[in-house]
Design a protein around this motif. Structure first.
Motif, PDB file in Angstrom:
ATOM      1  N   SER A  19       9.914  32.536  38.336  1.00 22.13           N
ATOM      2  CA  SER A  19       9.968  31.369  38.850  1.00 22.13           C
ATOM      3  C   SER A  19      11.118  30.557  38.039  1.00 22.13           C
ATOM      4  O   SER A  19      11.236  30.745  36.596  1.00 22.13           O
TER       5      SER A  19
ATOM      6  N   CYS B 220       2.142  25.131  36.844  1.00 25.01           N
ATOM      7  CA  CYS B 220       1.149  25.948  35.859  1.00 25.01           C
ATOM      8  C   CYS B 220       0.552  25.102  34.829  1.00 25.01           C
ATOM      9  O   CYS B 220       1.091  23.965  34.613  1.00 25.01           O
TER      10      CYS B 220
ATOM     11  N   PHE C 106       1.155  30.955  40.767  1.00 24.84           N
ATOM     12  CA  PHE C 106       1.830  32.135  40.742  1.00 24.84           C
ATOM     13  C   PHE C 106       0.613  32.953  40.341  1.00 24.84           C
ATOM     14  O   PHE C 106      -0.644  32.812  40.075  1.00 24.84           O
ATOM     15  N   GLU C 107       1.064  34.381  39.998  1.00 24.16           N
ATOM     16  CA  GLU C 107       0.149  35.646  39.630  1.00 24.16           C
ATOM     17  C   GLU C 107      -0.393  34.933  38.087  1.00 24.16           C
ATOM     18  O   GLU C 107       0.225  34.544  37.466  1.00 24.16           O
TER      19      GLU C 107
ATOM     20  N   VAL D 290       7.016  35.513  36.032  1.00 32.37           N
ATOM     21  CA  VAL D 290       6.767  35.441  37.484  1.00 32.37           C
ATOM     22  C   VAL D 290       8.005  35.248  38.144  1.00 32.37           C
ATOM     23  O   VAL D 290       7.760  34.806  39.343  1.00 32.37           O
TER      24      VAL D 290
ATOM     25  N   SER E 281      -2.503  28.065  37.977  1.00 30.18           N
ATOM     26  CA  SER E 281      -1.111  28.530  38.403  1.00 30.18           C
ATOM     27  C   SER E 281      -0.804  28.644  39.988  1.00 30.18           C
ATOM     28  O   SER E 281      -1.877  28.932  40.360  1.00 30.18           O
TER      29      SER E 281
END
Length: 231
Positions: free
Chosen positions: A174, A183, A199-200, A172, A197
């Motif tokens: 990061s 996460c 993020f995705e 992702v 998370s």
């Protein structure tokens, strides 16, 4: 390479390459000639010749692998780092190819796909402070996953979480270690799973490697085929 010298990726496919970080001096010299400015600058920051040799092998073999997909010479590939530190291909332009590189001990790992992905590998070792590291970087449920198992199994639990979290963060874009607490991963009997998370979402998969190592892959949920090869 799969089927022929030139490799091809189908849709929703990931190829993972395993390789040793050992090379004869003549081969290492050839691999070193392929490296670009980004890799050479990083070599200058390494303290020992052993570290530099392993990086040369890892990056040189990465370029060889990528060249089979991009149908060009390894030295023609342009690689730059994004602000997050993740490397990306800038030449050939618009290649559509994503990759991730990891290495530890005497093994290297490269993942290749047409969508974002991340790989990580760690050599299992005794870390007297790994419980402290878990408490520093992991979320509460992950800390409990490390501390509630018998002491003989705590190192494996720690490294399984670590490689999957790092592979995910690479996928992702990061940074590590800042993103480790952003996460949460659960170690189920049927494999690791991302449960939370910032993020995705990505799929997680443990990659089989030599005894004494643990490796992980994070990839798009659209991926339906993962193939593992040895170089």
């Amino acid at each position: 390479m799969p089927n022929s010298q030139n490799a091809q990726l189908g849709p929703n496919t990931v190829h993972v390459w395993r390789f040793p970080l050992i090379a004869a001096r003549q081969e290492m010299t050839a691999l070193g000639r392929w490296l670009g400015e980004v890799e050479c600058a990083a070599l200058d920051r390494l303290l020992t010749s052993q570290q530099r040799d392993k990086r040369v092998v890892a990056w040189g073999r990465l370029r060889y692998i990528l060249s089979r997909y991009l149908l060009c010479s390894p030295v023609e590939i342009g690689i730059e780092r994004e602000p997050s530190g993740c490397p990306k291909i800038v030449r050939p332009e618009n290649s559509g190819l994503h990759f991730s590189l990891a290495h530890s001990g005497s093994l290297g790992l490269v993942g290749v796909s047409t969508s974002a992905l991340g790989v990580d590998i760690e050599r299992m070792r005794t870390l007297p402070e790994f419980v402290r590291l878990a408490r520093r970087f992991f979320v509460q449920n992950e800390i409990e996953a490390v501390t509630r198992v018998p002491k003989a199994e705590q190192a494996r639990a720690f490294f399984r979480l670590w490689v999957h979290k790092e592979a995910y963060l690479k996928s992702v874009g990061s940074g590590v270690p800042a993103g480790l607490s952003q996460c949460e991963i659960a170690l189920h009997s049927d494999g690791p799973q991302l449960v939370r998370s910032e993020f995705e979402h990505q799929l997680l998969l443990e990659i089989p490697v030599t005894k004494g190592y643990i490796a992980a892959l994070a990839m798009s949920p659209q991926v339906t085929d993962v193939s593992v090869f040895d170089l």
